[in-house]
Design a protein around this motif. Structure first.
Motif, PDB file in Angstrom:
ATOM      1  N   GLY A 109       0.779  -1.223   0.000  1.00 37.92           N
ATOM      2  CA  GLY A 109       0.000   0.000   0.000  1.00 37.92           C
ATOM      3  C   GLY A 109       0.809   1.269   0.000  1.00 37.92           C
ATOM      4  N   THR A 110       2.144   1.131  -0.095  1.00 44.22           N
ATOM      5  CA  THR A 110       3.018   2.320  -0.079  1.00 44.22           C
ATOM      6  C   THR A 110       3.581   2.637  -1.451  1.00 44.22           C
ATOM      7  OG1 THR A 110       5.064   1.091   0.387  1.00 44.22           O
ATOM      8  CG2 THR A 110       3.696   1.703   2.291  1.00 44.22           C
ATOM      9  N   ASP A 111       3.114   1.961  -2.494  1.00 46.50           N
ATOM     10  CA  ASP A 111       3.690   2.092  -3.835  1.00 46.50           C
ATOM     11  C   ASP A 111       5.160   1.712  -3.839  1.00 46.50           C
ATOM     12  OD1 ASP A 111       1.268   2.912  -4.898  1.00 46.50           O
ATOM     13  OD2 ASP A 111       1.691   5.041  -4.587  1.00 46.50           O
ATOM     14  N   PRO A 117      -1.304  -4.322  -6.500  1.00 52.22           N
ATOM     15  CA  PRO A 117      -2.361  -4.932  -5.675  1.00 52.22           C
ATOM     16  C   PRO A 117      -2.856  -6.222  -6.337  1.00 52.22           C
ATOM     17  CG  PRO A 117      -3.278  -3.096  -6.911  1.00 52.22           C
ATOM     18  CD  PRO A 117      -1.798  -3.108  -7.198  1.00 52.22           C
TER      19      PRO A 117
END
Length: 564
Positions: A109-111, A117
């Motif tokens: 979720g932090t790139d 995803p």
């Protein structure tokens, strides 16, 4: 104190226990712990040159053996590159177990670098996707995922593995890993209630209604697809004993022998005249292991409108999805066929059989038919598999090749994936080391996974690629000929590789087969073990006929005389 092993070690031991002896893949940072465990196992790794290639190599094993196959990829672009092969497996019900690396849990979720995803992206393409967020979760997940791949309507299942989870320890006991060579369907499948058809509380009631509909019919017709492959022996017995004509989908080819009098051949967009005409006038359609997809049915609103429909399928979602049915049964075909074969049906279809013989007299004149029959005449003895990529060559092979059984015929059906052939042929050859594997491709399709020639050479497999070269995207050009005023936008290749030099660079065999000069050279290269490309140059004017245009019924086909 119980033995402790890492999650990645546990996965490898589990796959070993299922009889998996080789796994294709492409490693990367987030899946390296799993590769570390793989290096210490008995499982051979097949290093593909692209993740899509790895997926199709795994498909080769699954499609030719019927068993669950595994594939390893890393996160991010590895996942994205694999998706086409997984979508292809989903549409054609291929049991594929995917393991992908993922960034550590704290970075999700932090790139993060090479993060995607995965679970969100692939959820609609697989039977189920698992994100492993706790080490002990892997124990139940593996058994469930493996079983899900091979039970009911088979298909792909995806397990996403954060890198830090792979290195954590879990306890090992003898009860954790259940030994077994493959996942087979043991599900208790209920009879399916349908609002559009009849609901039955027992098999006896279904059989009574089936018999009543069949004996009332004057033109019964079987419509058989890939879901019926495993029961081809009993299906052959059924049509022969009761003299019920049958049509097949692309995926159902080989279920009936080509010269079986009751076999009308492939139906649909490039189906035979006899098959498509019979669909237009039959009064009872018995659909078995099929989806009523658009390539088979043509305009669904006009499909078999004079017929009552019986649909037998293992998947509840397929029954009544595209076409209302009169009678339905959700059941594995192996459960119902013994009952049907025990019946004594009195069928009054003599006039319809005479009409079928008239349709069969319409000639199928095409130079590709002669080329393929010449090829068949010099096939080496022993087990063989026939694969195709996607395009005109695929349809010609489907129309004219005399497949021995449905397992020997492998193609991309529902997704129609160009680039399917070469890597899938590698997987078939790895699974059947003594077999001859023949893959027909086009000059468009072969370029889409050409890099896997390196894998083919590295494994030194007995795969012959038959390259049908017309210097065009043939099916695209054909539609531009017919429907777009001969405006050839994007269908012609203006640069043509020298495939002889290409083969030399990959150190594999090559033959430029001039089919007008006989089969001596062809026979010689087919007999020789190892990989090779056989190039067959043909005019771009050749089309695939019959041809049912989009939106038309199967009886509104185009017949075109081919000028050589």
């Amino acid at each position: 104190m119980r033995e402790q092993i890492t999650v990645s070690q546990y996965i490898i031991r589990f796959l070993e226990s299922k009889g998996i002896t080789w796994i294709p893949g492409v490693p990367g940072g987030t899946i390296l712990p799993l590769y570390e465990s793989l290096a210490g196992s008995k499982i051979e790794h097949v290093l593909a040159r692209h993740e899509q290639g790895a997926g199709f190599i795994a498909q080769g094993r699954a499609r030719s053996t019927g068993e669950v196959s595994a594939v390893f990829v890393s996160s991010g672009p590895g996942v994205a590159n694999l998706i086409t092969a997984v979508a292809d497996a989903q549409r054609d019900s291929v049991p594929l177990l995917v393991f992908s690396g993922q960034v550590p849990l704290a970075l999700m979720g932090t790139d993060a670098f090479q993060e995607l995803p995965t679970a969100t992206i692939v959820s609609s393409l697989v039977k189920k996707v698992y994100l492993i967020e706790e080490p002990n979760q892997i124990i139940e997940t593996l058994e469930e995922a493996y079983g899900l791949c091979g039970q009911g309507k088979m298909g792909p299942v995806w397990i996403d593995l954060p890198k830090d989870i792979q290195t954590q320890f879990i306890p090992l006991s003898n009860e954790n890993i259940k030994l077994g060579s493959s996942a087979k369907s043991n599900a208790n499948i209920e009879l399916l209630p349908k609002e559009d058809g009849l609901t039955f509380e027992s098999m006896d009631l279904f059989l009574q209604e089936f018999k009543s509909l069949l004996e009332e019919s004057l033109f019964p017709l079987l419509y058989v697809g890939g879901g019926a492959k495993k029961e081809y022996v009993r299906l052959r017995e059924f049509v022969s004993r009761f003299q019920i004509p049958a049509v097949t989908t692309l995926m159902g080819l080989g279920i009936f022998e080509k010269d079986e009098p009751m076999n009308l051949g492939m139906m649909g967009m490039h189906g035979t005249v006899a098959a498509n005409e019979a669909l237009g006038v039959c009064d009872l359609l018995i659909a078995i292991g099929v989806r009523f997809d658009d390539r088979a049915t043509g305009n669904i609103q006009k499909f078999c409108n004079q017929a009552k429909i019986i649909h037998i399928d293992i998947d509840a979602k397929e029954i009544g999805k595209n076409k209302p049915v009169t009678l339905s049964l959700q059941r594995d075909l192996s459960e119902i066929l013994p009952f049907l074969l025990d019946e004594d049906f009195s069928i009054q279809n003599n006039e319809s059989l005479l009409q079928i013989q008239n349709w069969k007299q319409i000639p199928e004149e095409h130079p590709m038919k002669s080329i393929l029959l010449d090829f068949v005449s010099v096939l080496p003895s022993g087990e063989h598999f026939v694969l195709t990529d996607v395009g005109q060559h695929q349809m010609w092979v489907a129309q004219y090749f005399p497949f021995l059984n449905p397992r020997s015929w492998i193609t991309s059906g529902g997704q129609g994936t160009m680039g399917f052939g070469l890597p899938t042929a590698i997987g078939v050859a790895l699974s059947h080391k003594d077999a001859h594997v023949f893959c027909f491709s086009g000059d468009g399709s072969i370029m889409m996974n050409l890099q896997e020639l390196s894998t083919l050479k590295e494994q030194n497999l007995n795969v012959k690629m038959i390259l049908i070269n017309n210097e065009h995207l043939g099916l695209v050009k054909q539609q531009q000929d017919l429907f777009y005023g001969n405006l050839y936008s994007g269908s012609k290749f203006h640069f043509h590789p020298n495939f002889s030099m290409l083969c030399e660079s990959f150190e594999i065999g090559y033959l430029d087969w001039d089919w007008k000069l006989g089969v001596a050279d062809l026979e010689m290269i087919l007999e020789k073990k190892g990989p090779a490309i056989i190039e067959v140059k043909i005019p771009s004017s050749w089309g695939v006929y019959p041809f049912v245009p989009g939106g038309k019924s199967n009886q509104e086909y185009i017949l075109e005389k081919i000028v050589t």
